[in-house]
Design a protein around this motif. Structure first.
Motif, PDB file in Angstrom:
ATOM      1  N   ASP A  95       0.822  -1.214   0.000  1.00  0.00           N
ATOM      2  CA  ASP A  95       0.000   0.000   0.000  1.00  0.00           C
ATOM      3  C   ASP A  95       0.857   1.266   0.000  1.00  0.00           C
ATOM      4  O   ASP A  95       0.342   2.370   0.091  1.00  0.00           O
ATOM      5  N   ASN A  96       2.171   1.107  -0.133  1.00  0.00           N
ATOM      6  CA  ASN A  96       3.084   2.254  -0.118  1.00  0.00           C
ATOM      7  C   ASN A  96       4.028   2.231  -1.323  1.00  0.00           C
ATOM      8  O   ASN A  96       5.164   2.667  -1.242  1.00  0.00           O
ATOM      9  N   LEU A  97       3.548   1.732  -2.446  1.00  0.00           N
ATOM     10  CA  LEU A  97       4.393   1.626  -3.625  1.00  0.00           C
ATOM     11  C   LEU A  97       4.433   2.913  -4.441  1.00  0.00           C
ATOM     12  O   LEU A  97       5.191   3.015  -5.393  1.00  0.00           O
ATOM     13  N   GLY A  98       3.622   3.890  -4.071  1.00  0.00           N
ATOM     14  CA  GLY A  98       3.599   5.167  -4.790  1.00  0.00           C
ATOM     15  C   GLY A  98       4.758   6.074  -4.443  1.00  0.00           C
ATOM     16  O   GLY A  98       5.057   7.015  -5.184  1.00  0.00           O
ATOM     17  N   ALA A  99       5.438   5.805  -3.340  1.00  0.00           N
ATOM     18  CA  ALA A  99       6.601   6.617  -2.974  1.00  0.00           C
ATOM     19  C   ALA A  99       7.715   6.368  -3.982  1.00  0.00           C
ATOM     20  O   ALA A  99       7.920   5.237  -4.424  1.00  0.00           O
ATOM     21  N   LYS A 100       8.442   7.435  -4.357  1.00  0.00           N
ATOM     22  CA  LYS A 100       9.447   7.324  -5.421  1.00  0.00           C
ATOM     23  C   LYS A 100      10.443   6.194  -5.217  1.00  0.00           C
ATOM     24  O   LYS A 100      10.663   5.392  -6.113  1.00  0.00           O
ATOM     25  N   GLY A 101      11.055   6.126  -4.083  1.00  0.00           N
ATOM     26  CA  GLY A 101      12.050   5.084  -3.840  1.00  0.00           C
ATOM     27  C   GLY A 101      11.444   3.692  -3.868  1.00  0.00           C
ATOM     28  O   GLY A 101      12.048   2.755  -4.394  1.00  0.00           O
ATOM     29  N   ASN A 102      10.246   3.563  -3.324  1.00  0.00           N
ATOM     30  CA  ASN A 102       9.582   2.262  -3.288  1.00  0.00           C
ATOM     31  C   ASN A 102       9.180   1.814  -4.686  1.00  0.00           C
ATOM     32  O   ASN A 102       9.373   0.658  -5.057  1.00  0.00           O
ATOM     33  N   SER A 103       8.607   2.748  -5.454  1.00  0.00           N
ATOM     34  CA  SER A 103       8.184   2.377  -6.804  1.00  0.00           C
ATOM     35  C   SER A 103       9.389   2.012  -7.666  1.00  0.00           C
ATOM     36  O   SER A 103       9.333   1.071  -8.448  1.00  0.00           O
ATOM     37  N   PHE A 104      10.495   2.723  -7.485  1.00  0.00           N
ATOM     38  CA  PHE A 104      11.699   2.392  -8.252  1.00  0.00           C
ATOM     39  C   PHE A 104      12.232   1.024  -7.841  1.00  0.00           C
ATOM     40  O   PHE A 104      12.605   0.207  -8.688  1.00  0.00           O
ATOM     41  N   ALA A 105      12.264   0.752  -6.540  1.00  0.00           N
ATOM     42  CA  ALA A 105      12.801  -0.517  -6.043  1.00  0.00           C
ATOM     43  C   ALA A 105      12.010  -1.711  -6.587  1.00  0.00           C
ATOM     44  O   ALA A 105      12.593  -2.755  -6.874  1.00  0.00           O
ATOM     45  N   VAL A 106      10.713  -1.550  -6.741  1.00  0.00           N
ATOM     46  CA  VAL A 106       9.881  -2.638  -7.252  1.00  0.00           C
ATOM     47  C   VAL A 106       9.945  -2.685  -8.778  1.00  0.00           C
ATOM     48  O   VAL A 106      10.000  -3.764  -9.370  1.00  0.00           O
ATOM     49  N   SER A 107       9.959  -1.537  -9.425  1.00  0.00           N
ATOM     50  CA  SER A 107       9.960  -1.486 -10.896  1.00  0.00           C
ATOM     51  C   SER A 107      11.283  -1.925 -11.505  1.00  0.00           C
ATOM     52  O   SER A 107      11.308  -2.470 -12.611  1.00  0.00           O
ATOM     53  N   GLN A 108      12.372  -1.699 -10.804  1.00  0.00           N
ATOM     54  CA  GLN A 108      13.694  -1.999 -11.355  1.00  0.00           C
ATOM     55  C   GLN A 108      13.854  -3.467 -11.761  1.00  0.00           C
ATOM     56  O   GLN A 108      14.257  -3.752 -12.894  1.00  0.00           O
ATOM     57  N   PRO A 109      13.510  -4.457 -10.919  1.00  0.00           N
ATOM     58  CA  PRO A 109      13.635  -5.841 -11.384  1.00  0.00           C
ATOM     59  C   PRO A 109      12.639  -6.180 -12.504  1.00  0.00           C
ATOM     60  O   PRO A 109      12.924  -7.021 -13.355  1.00  0.00           O
ATOM     61  N   LEU A 110      11.510  -5.489 -12.537  1.00  0.00           N
ATOM     62  CA  LEU A 110      10.555  -5.720 -13.620  1.00  0.00           C
ATOM     63  C   LEU A 110      11.123  -5.193 -14.942  1.00  0.00           C
ATOM     64  O   LEU A 110      10.926  -5.798 -15.998  1.00  0.00           O
ATOM     65  N   GLN A 111      11.865  -4.085 -14.870  1.00  0.00           N
ATOM     66  CA  GLN A 111      12.538  -3.574 -16.058  1.00  0.00           C
ATOM     67  C   GLN A 111      13.618  -4.552 -16.509  1.00  0.00           C
ATOM     68  O   GLN A 111      13.847  -4.731 -17.711  1.00  0.00           O
ATOM     69  N   GLN A 112      14.273  -5.193 -15.558  1.00  0.00           N
ATOM     70  CA  GLN A 112      15.273  -6.213 -15.899  1.00  0.00           C
ATOM     71  C   GLN A 112      14.614  -7.406 -16.596  1.00  0.00           C
ATOM     72  O   GLN A 112      15.199  -7.986 -17.514  1.00  0.00           O
ATOM     73  N   MET A 113      13.408  -7.751 -16.166  1.00  0.00           N
ATOM     74  CA  MET A 113      12.681  -8.838 -16.807  1.00  0.00           C
ATOM     75  C   MET A 113      12.417  -8.490 -18.276  1.00  0.00           C
ATOM     76  O   MET A 113      12.667  -9.303 -19.171  1.00  0.00           O
ATOM     77  N   VAL A 114      11.949  -7.281 -18.525  1.00  0.00           N
ATOM     78  CA  VAL A 114      11.679  -6.845 -19.902  1.00  0.00           C
ATOM     79  C   VAL A 114      12.965  -6.834 -20.709  1.00  0.00           C
ATOM     80  O   VAL A 114      13.004  -7.290 -21.858  1.00  0.00           O
ATOM     81  N   ALA A 115      14.046  -6.350 -20.111  1.00  0.00           N
ATOM     82  CA  ALA A 115      15.340  -6.323 -20.799  1.00  0.00           C
ATOM     83  C   ALA A 115      15.799  -7.737 -21.145  1.00  0.00           C
ATOM     84  O   ALA A 115      16.368  -7.967 -22.219  1.00  0.00           O
ATOM     85  N   TRP A 116      15.544  -8.695 -20.257  1.00  0.00           N
ATOM     86  CA  TRP A 116      15.925 -10.079 -20.528  1.00  0.00           C
ATOM     87  C   TRP A 116      15.250 -10.573 -21.802  1.00  0.00           C
ATOM     88  O   TRP A 116      15.872 -11.220 -22.634  1.00  0.00           O
ATOM     89  N   PHE A 117      13.963 -10.266 -21.949  1.00  0.00           N
ATOM     90  CA  PHE A 117      13.254 -10.704 -23.155  1.00  0.00           C
ATOM     91  C   PHE A 117      13.779 -10.010 -24.409  1.00  0.00           C
ATOM     92  O   PHE A 117      13.796 -10.605 -25.481  1.00  0.00           O
ATOM     93  N   ARG A 118      14.192  -8.760 -24.270  1.00  0.00           N
ATOM     94  CA  ARG A 118      14.780  -8.062 -25.429  1.00  0.00           C
ATOM     95  C   ARG A 118      16.120  -8.684 -25.811  1.00  0.00           C
ATOM     96  O   ARG A 118      16.467  -8.726 -26.984  1.00  0.00           O
ATOM     97  N   GLU A 119      16.864  -9.145 -24.835  1.00  0.00           N
ATOM     98  CA  GLU A 119      18.164  -9.765 -25.099  1.00  0.00           C
ATOM     99  C   GLU A 119      18.021 -11.205 -25.593  1.00  0.00           C
ATOM    100  O   GLU A 119      18.966 -11.764 -26.138  1.00  0.00           O
ATOM    101  N   HIS A 120      16.866 -11.809 -25.386  1.00  0.00           N
ATOM    102  CA  HIS A 120      16.609 -13.199 -25.796  1.00  0.00           C
ATOM    103  C   HIS A 120      15.345 -13.235 -26.663  1.00  0.00           C
ATOM    104  O   HIS A 120      14.329 -13.806 -26.252  1.00  0.00           O
ATOM    105  N   PRO A 121      15.388 -12.631 -27.851  1.00  0.00           N
ATOM    106  CA  PRO A 121      14.171 -12.505 -28.646  1.00  0.00           C
ATOM    107  C   PRO A 121      13.560 -13.833 -29.081  1.00  0.00           C
ATOM    108  O   PRO A 121      12.354 -13.916 -29.296  1.00  0.00           O
ATOM    109  N   GLY A 122      14.307 -14.883 -29.196  1.00  0.00           N
ATOM    110  CA  GLY A 122      13.759 -16.176 -29.602  1.00  0.00           C
ATOM    111  C   GLY A 122      13.495 -17.116 -28.447  1.00  0.00           C
ATOM    112  O   GLY A 122      13.394 -18.324 -28.637  1.00  0.00           O
ATOM    113  N   ALA A 123      13.369 -16.578 -27.252  1.00  0.00           N
ATOM    114  CA  ALA A 123      13.243 -17.421 -26.058  1.00  0.00           C
ATOM    115  C   ALA A 123      11.943 -18.224 -26.023  1.00  0.00           C
ATOM    116  O   ALA A 123      11.876 -19.272 -25.412  1.00  0.00           O
ATOM    117  N   PHE A 124      10.912 -17.724 -26.673  1.00  0.00           N
ATOM    118  CA  PHE A 124       9.634 -18.455 -26.643  1.00  0.00           C
ATOM    119  C   PHE A 124       8.973 -18.471 -27.997  1.00  0.00           C
ATOM    120  O   PHE A 124       9.265 -17.822 -28.915  1.00  0.00           O
TER     121      PHE A 124
END
Length: 143
Positions: free
Chosen positions: A114-143
């Motif tokens: 319930d506190n993910l709107g704070a800048k540091g918190n939202s960044f901390a949660v979003s950062q690994p999700l951005q890494q997930m997206v980057a992984w798929f960009r680096e592995h375009p034929g993965a699926f």
């Protein structure tokens, strides 16, 4: 506004499919039938569909804390669907992106969902999700 329509649609789909399996087949008598039934395994969306849903959830962006709370919550929910699709396909092959979603969830729990709107918190949660997206960009034929 788009987020609310999407959430409403998701709830409608869940309710429609969830209610479809509620009939016991006994005409409403309350008595169990003599036949054993096997309940169907809940369907998991495909990887591409899950990634598209994640992209749609990420699209609006945010400026205010309430907007960021809604955005990160939607991203996290969509990422959980991506993880489910990856686990259904091949958990070993997709170990790294699955791990990114796990990290995001752990951080969301740590900072408070319930506190993910704070800048540091939202960044901390979003950062690994951005890494997930980057992984798929680096592995375009993965699926």
């Amino acid at each position: 506004m788009r987020r609310m329509r999407g959430a409403g649609l998701a709830v409608a789909v869940v309710l429609a499919f969830g209610a479809a399996g509620c009939d016991s087949g006994d005409g409403g008598s309350g008595k169990a039938g003599g036949e054993a039934t096997v309940s169907a395994k809940p369907s998991v969306m495909g990887i591409q569909e899950a990634l598209d849903a994640y992209t749609a959830a990420s699209a609006p962006g945010c400026e205010t804390a309430p907007e960021c709370q809604d955005l990160v919550t939607a991203q996290l929910a969509a990422a959980v669907d991506v993880r489910a699709a990856l686990k259904a396909e091949d958990p070993a092959r997709f170990e790294e992106p699955i791990g990114f979603v796990n990290v995001a969830e752990k951080r969301a729990d740590y900072y408070g969902r319930d506190n993910l709107g704070a800048k540091g918190n939202s960044f901390a949660v979003s950062q690994p999700l951005q890494q997930m997206v980057a992984w798929f960009r680096e592995h375009p034929g993965a699926f």
